[in-house]
Scaffold this active site. Structure first.
Site, PDB file in Angstrom:
ATOM      1  CE1 TYR A  93      -4.157   1.455  -0.659  1.00  0.00           C
ATOM      2  CE2 TYR A  93      -3.614   2.707   1.392  1.00  0.00           C
ATOM      3  CZ  TYR A  93      -4.102   2.530   0.369  1.00  0.00           C
ATOM      4  OH  TYR A  93      -5.209   3.361  -0.340  1.00  0.00           O
ATOM      5  NE  ARG A 146      -9.202  12.354  -3.108  1.00  0.00           N
ATOM      6  CZ  ARG A 146      -8.358  11.811  -2.461  1.00  0.00           C
ATOM      7  NH1 ARG A 146      -7.245  12.327  -2.360  1.00  0.00           N
ATOM      8  NH2 ARG A 146      -8.727  10.984  -1.409  1.00  0.00           N
ATOM      9  CE  LYS A 164      -7.499   2.814   1.668  1.00  0.00           C
ATOM     10  NZ  LYS A 164      -7.386   3.455   3.029  1.00  0.00           N
ATOM     11  CD  GLU A 235      -9.714   4.408  -0.145  1.00  0.00           C
ATOM     12  OE1 GLU A 235      -8.726   4.976   0.014  1.00  0.00           O
ATOM     13  OE2 GLU A 235     -10.527   3.829   0.769  1.00  0.00           O
ATOM     14  CG  ASP A 236      -8.160   7.040  -3.421  1.00  0.00           C
ATOM     15  OD1 ASP A 236      -8.075   7.559  -2.272  1.00  0.00           O
ATOM     16  OD2 ASP A 236      -7.047   6.708  -3.778  1.00  0.00           O
ATOM     17  CG  ASP A 258     -10.132   4.652   4.804  1.00  0.00           C
ATOM     18  OD1 ASP A 258     -10.265   4.680   6.224  1.00  0.00           O
ATOM     19  OD2 ASP A 258      -8.825   4.564   4.180  1.00  0.00           O
ATOM     20  CG  ASP A 259     -10.130   8.586   0.413  1.00  0.00           C
ATOM     21  OD1 ASP A 259      -9.064   8.116   0.574  1.00  0.00           O
ATOM     22  OD2 ASP A 259     -10.791   8.288  -0.340  1.00  0.00           O
ATOM     23  CB  ALA A 295      -9.195  14.205   3.314  1.00  0.00           C
ATOM     24  CG  ASN A 399      -0.396   8.954   1.691  1.00  0.00           C
ATOM     25  OD1 ASN A 399       0.709   9.019   2.305  1.00  0.00           O
ATOM     26  ND2 ASN A 399      -1.419   8.805   2.574  1.00  0.00           N
TER      27      ASN A 399
END
Length: 540
Positions: A93, A146, A164, A235-236, A258-259, A295, A399
């Site tokens: 990851y 993203r 993930k 996610e993203d 999660d973000d 975020a 990140n």
């Protein structure tokens, strides 16, 4: 005649034992001659895999090796991951997955999930039924818009759900056979990818919002038809879609982002721990964010909730949090240009477009970077933080590593080692005030696998904000006195499984308290969590 069942057995990573098949198994399944004659233990196979991984020339090569290992034997893959989490998690990851996503079409070998292109609109339920696993409990889905701090990578974003879910199992103990990575291919604005002959996705620009939301909704409805009650982790997704999708579905199905929520929990945990290190409360903190996307605002909302849980009223809690983006401080004068989720943070004061000036005016105890602006926490910023703090909280969370607002070395050097530091990406060990330390990494791996384990163990029907607040508090409880004494804000990842079980137990208690569990409450919740957690093994 070819022994197809035997070939199928040794090519199925879920049940393949490789050189660990016993003599009796080799005779029973026609495996004699198909594997070397020696019968090895799982530990021996893991040791060989470690040697092979170490022989790879760079981290991307190690990522490719580990991906192949996962395709070959899940027990060996997860056993290797769990043998040294600090070593292997960054390879599967962050930060290595960023490079892997950028090169996805060039390094692709075998599918590990479902690719759902817009061309299959109207057929998503049928397509979901093509997946081999009958009981999927967790889906991590991205639209690739993203990816980390790298932007729109289209279908290349599949590396994120794969990574993930690998951590769901390795760090959290969710059995891998219950997980499914998914990418929704609705095109990409990345012209370089569209012109790349090895790009594997639709070579078209992204679709309009109406078509997009219809497609996502069809996906959600299809998952509930094929895998009723499965938990879907968004996610993203980009700033324009992430918050609206969470808002729409969080009260309809078991889902989270999660973000937004995982990042919020791990950041809140870091603030709890930093407050403890300063002999203060979280209500004593003032936090200034660089980056006001989903975020950053997600963290801000959960920090405000944490402050309120300690007795502070809502208005006072939000007054201790400010957001700064590419256009400057979020103020009331900008409210018409802000997304709905940002408006709560708009302050009634004069505009400010200088981050150092914002620090000197607000006097924050901590700064959190979620901007993907590399180097934004420069010497002037860090010096300004030292002007108003003995021990400033410096959290460059962006990140991958090349997008971090500052390095650990820069933060400690500019603050004479006084900083309470945590980053989103890992940084190498360094000397701080005469001690060698591994800088804290506020990685979501501390949160989402534990949330997953709690949901799996309780068969929860929803994921709620109180669960993430409980997760953040529980994570802060796991540091040892030695770790606290070294100024660390997160526990060693070598203890990640024990940490995950502790967090999952606290989260599961909230699930039962909110009457969201699908099972009766066990007499010993911690023991139940431990018993259901996946452990790699060749035992039948």
């Amino acid at each position: 005649m070819r022994n197809q069942p035997a070939f199928d057995l040794i090519r199925n990573p879920t049940i393949n034992k490789g050189t660990s098949f016993s003599e009796a198994e080799r005779d029973a399944h026609g495996l004699q001659g198909l594997v070397p004659p020696v019968c090895e233990t799982l530990d021996t196979q893991i040791g060989r895999a470690a040697l092979q991984c170490d022989a790879c020339g760079n981290d991307l090569a190690k990522y490719i090796f580990l991906a192949h290992l996962q395709d070959t034997s899940e027990a060996v893959f997860y056993g290797l991951m769990m043998s040294d989490p600090s070593k292997y998690m960054p390879l599967v990851y962050t930060p290595t997955v960023g490079d892997a996503c950028e090169e996805f079409g060039h390094i692709y070998r075998q599918s590990k999930g479902l690719f759902l292109p817009l061309t299959l609109k109207g057929r998503l339920e049928e397509t979901l039924r093509n997946w081999f696993a009958p009981d999927v409990r967790f889906i991590v889905v991205t639209d690739g818009s993203r990816i980390l701090g790298l932007g729109d990578l289209g279908i290349n974003g599949m590396g994120i759900p794969i990574g993930k879910l690998g951590l769901y199992s390795a760090a959290g103990g969710v059995p891998p056979q219950h997980t499914l990575p998914v990418v929704l291919d609705v095109g990409t604005e990345n012209e370089g990818l569209r012109n790349d002959p090895y790009y594997l996705g639709l070579k078209q620009k992204r679709v309009d919002n109406e078509t997009y939301y219809e497609f996502v909704d069809e996906f959600i409805q299809a998952t509930q038809a094929v895998y009723p009650g499965c938990c879907i982790q968004f996610e993203d997704f980009n700033i324009h879609h992430a918050e609206p999708l969470l808002e729409k579905y969080q009260d309809q199905i078991c889902t989270f982002n999660d973000d937004i929520q995982g990042t919020a929990a791990v950041a809140t945990a870091g603030i709890y721990t930093a407050s403890l290190a300063k002999s203060e409360s979280i209500t004593d903190q003032r936090i200034l964010f660089l980056g006001a996307g989903s975020a950053g605002c997600g963290i801000g909302h959960l920090v405000a909730s944490a402050m309120q849980s300690e007795g502070m009223d809502e208005a006072d809690a939000y007054s201790r949090i400010r957001m700064f983006d590419i256009d400057g401080l979020l103020t009331k004068s900008r409210v018409d240009q802000l997304e709905d989720f940002q408006k709560r943070f708009a302050v009634d004061q004069e505009p400010c477009s200088d981050f150092v000036e914002a620090i000197r005016e607000f006097k924050p105890t901590g700064i959190i970077g979620v901007s993907t602006a590399a180097g934004a926490f420069n010497k002037d910023v860090l010096a300004a933080m030292m002007e108003c703090n003995e021990r400033p909280l410096i959290f460059p969370y962006s990140n991958p590593t090349k997008r971090s607002e500052c390095t650990a070395e820069e933060a400690y050097a500019a603050t004479n080692g006084a900083a309470l530091f945590a980053s989103g990406s890992p940084f190498p060990e360094l000397e701080v005030n005469g001690r060698m330390i591994a800088p804290s990494q506020g990685n979501n791996v501390y949160i989402f696998p534990a949330i997953g384990l709690a949901v799996f163990a309780t068969q929860a029907s929803r994921v709620t904000e109180p669960m993430f607040l409980a997760a953040g508090k529980a994570l802060a409880e796991t540091l040892t006195d030695e770790e606290l004494g070294m100024g660390l804000l997160y526990p060693s990842r070598d203890r990640i499984r024990a940490v995950a079980e502790h967090i999952a137990t606290r989260v599961a208690a909230v699930i039962f308290d909110q009457d969201l569990a699908g099972i009766d409450r066990p007499a010993d919740l911690a023991a139940h969590i431990h018993d259901v957690a996946y452990v790699p093994s060749f035992d039948d």
